[in-house]
Design an enzyme around this catalytic site. Structure first.
Site, short mmCIF file in Angstrom:
data_model
loop_
_atom_site.label_atom_id
_atom_site.label_comp_id
_atom_site.label_asym_id
_atom_site.label_seq_id
_atom_site.Cartn_x
_atom_site.Cartn_y
_atom_site.Cartn_z
CG HIS A 260 27.55 141.23 1.08
ND1 HIS A 260 28.14 141.82 2.17
CD2 HIS A 260 26.32 141.79 0.96
CE1 HIS A 260 27.30 142.70 2.69
NE2 HIS A 260 26.20 142.70 1.98
CB SER B 128 23.56 140.44 13.29
OG SER B 128 23.18 141.62 12.61
CG ASN C 98 24.75 148.94 4.87
OD1 ASN C 98 24.58 149.55 3.82
ND2 ASN C 98 24.29 147.71 5.06
CE LYS D 201 19.12 143.87 21.11
NZ LYS D 201 19.16 142.65 21.96
#
Length: 313
Positions: A128, A158, A70, A270
């Site tokens: 993906h 993640s 993204n 993060k």
């Protein structure tokens, strides 16, 4: 930007609402041995994808989930938009309707491919998918592909937080349970290691460029220049810097509610390197070390990823 992202936000908001009502075992479906999220993909769209016709001018970003597609996808979109503004060629113009198209190739409904046929070049496409699951036309027509890779330990960490925060995806009661699923490839879009091994075979293809998440974080300006050169974007130093400022992780996180809706709070979390050390046991770390060695030892991509630097405590 908010208008450009309306379809994206609507699709994800709907997926979250539907995911809240679904049983755990119904959240994923299998197609040719690969798992996909039921709320944003379907067997019909994966099947229809096989006949998708790529163009040589397409700008394609390939990355396993949680490599930060993204973020880098927004960088690519900004680069294409800025380049188009400098080019009077009508075929390179982008308008609001075109930018509104949800960019992930395998997400949406089968009718989207008919809509995409009407879009002018350059189309910005994210995916993906493993290379062998891409439409044949992408490799056959030599569309340029930017392959984004990230160290597996941070991806796993993640992905764990992401899947537990997204109702359209299965959640896990413990990190150990998730780690087992990740290492056995029972994940949406399949195995990370299958993904990285397959793309490793294409690193010398003239229409493929690999870049790591870590090198972009370390020097975003240099990374953007490499990307611009690969795709043939004619941008000045000032324009490159403008894109850098607009697409920095902090800037993207601040405007995430406008660009990604509710989804933004989850995907822009993060963005750090090395967070895996707070989750992996010593045994798990060694298990992944062995797997990485098995898949990428002695390869150009394995060397480029600097595994010793980012994945050894």
């Amino acid at each position: 930007m908010a208008n450009h992202r309306k379809k994206f936000i609507d699709l994800v908001d709907k997926a979250i609402a539907v995911g809240d009502t679904m049983d755990h075992e119904d959240l994923l479906f299998s197609y040719n041995g690969i798992l996909y999220p039921t709320t944003v993909c379907s067997p019909e769209i994966v099947k229809a994808l096989e006949s998708f016709e790529a163009r040589q001018e397409d700008v394609i970003l390939a990355g396993y989930p949680k490599t930060s597609t993204n973020w880098v996808g927004q960088i690519l979109t900004d680069l294409v938009t800025t380049s188009a503004e400098n080019n009077e060629d009508e075929t390179n113009s982008l308008n609001d309707e075109e930018l509104e198209e949800f960019p992930y190739l395998e997400v949406g409904d089968a009718e989207k491919y008919q809509q995409m046929e009407k879009l002018s070049s350059r189309r910005v496409i994210f995916t993906h998918l493993l290379p062998h699951n891409l439409p044949e036309s992408i490799l056959k027509n030599k569309a340029k592909i930017l392959v984004l890779v990230r160290n597996p330990k941070d991806i796993a960490t993640s992905f764990y937080h992401f899947t537990n925060g997204m109702s359209p995806l299965p959640s896990y009661e413990t990190w150990d349970e998730f780690f087992t699923a990740f290492m056995t490839g029972k994940m949406p879009w399949g195995s990370y290691f299958d993904y990285i091994c397959e793309w490793s075979k294409h690193v010398d293809d003239e229409n493929v460029m690999t870049i790591t998440y870590e090198e972009l974080k370390e020097n975003q300006t240099l990374g953007l220049k490499k990307i611009a050169d690969f795709f043939g974007f004619s941008l000045s130093e000032e324009e490159i810097q403008t894109v850098v400022e607009k697409s920095g992780f902090k800037a993207m996180k601040e405007k995430s509610s406008k660009t990604h809706g509710t989804f933004g709070k989850i995907i822009f979390c993060k963005g750090t390197v090395g967070d895996w050390q707070d989750h992996f046991s010593e045994a798990q770390s060694k298990e992944m070390d062995r797997k990485f060695e098995e898949c990428l030892a002695g390869t150009k991509l394995g060397e480029k990823m600097k595994y010793e630097l980012y994945c050894k405590a």
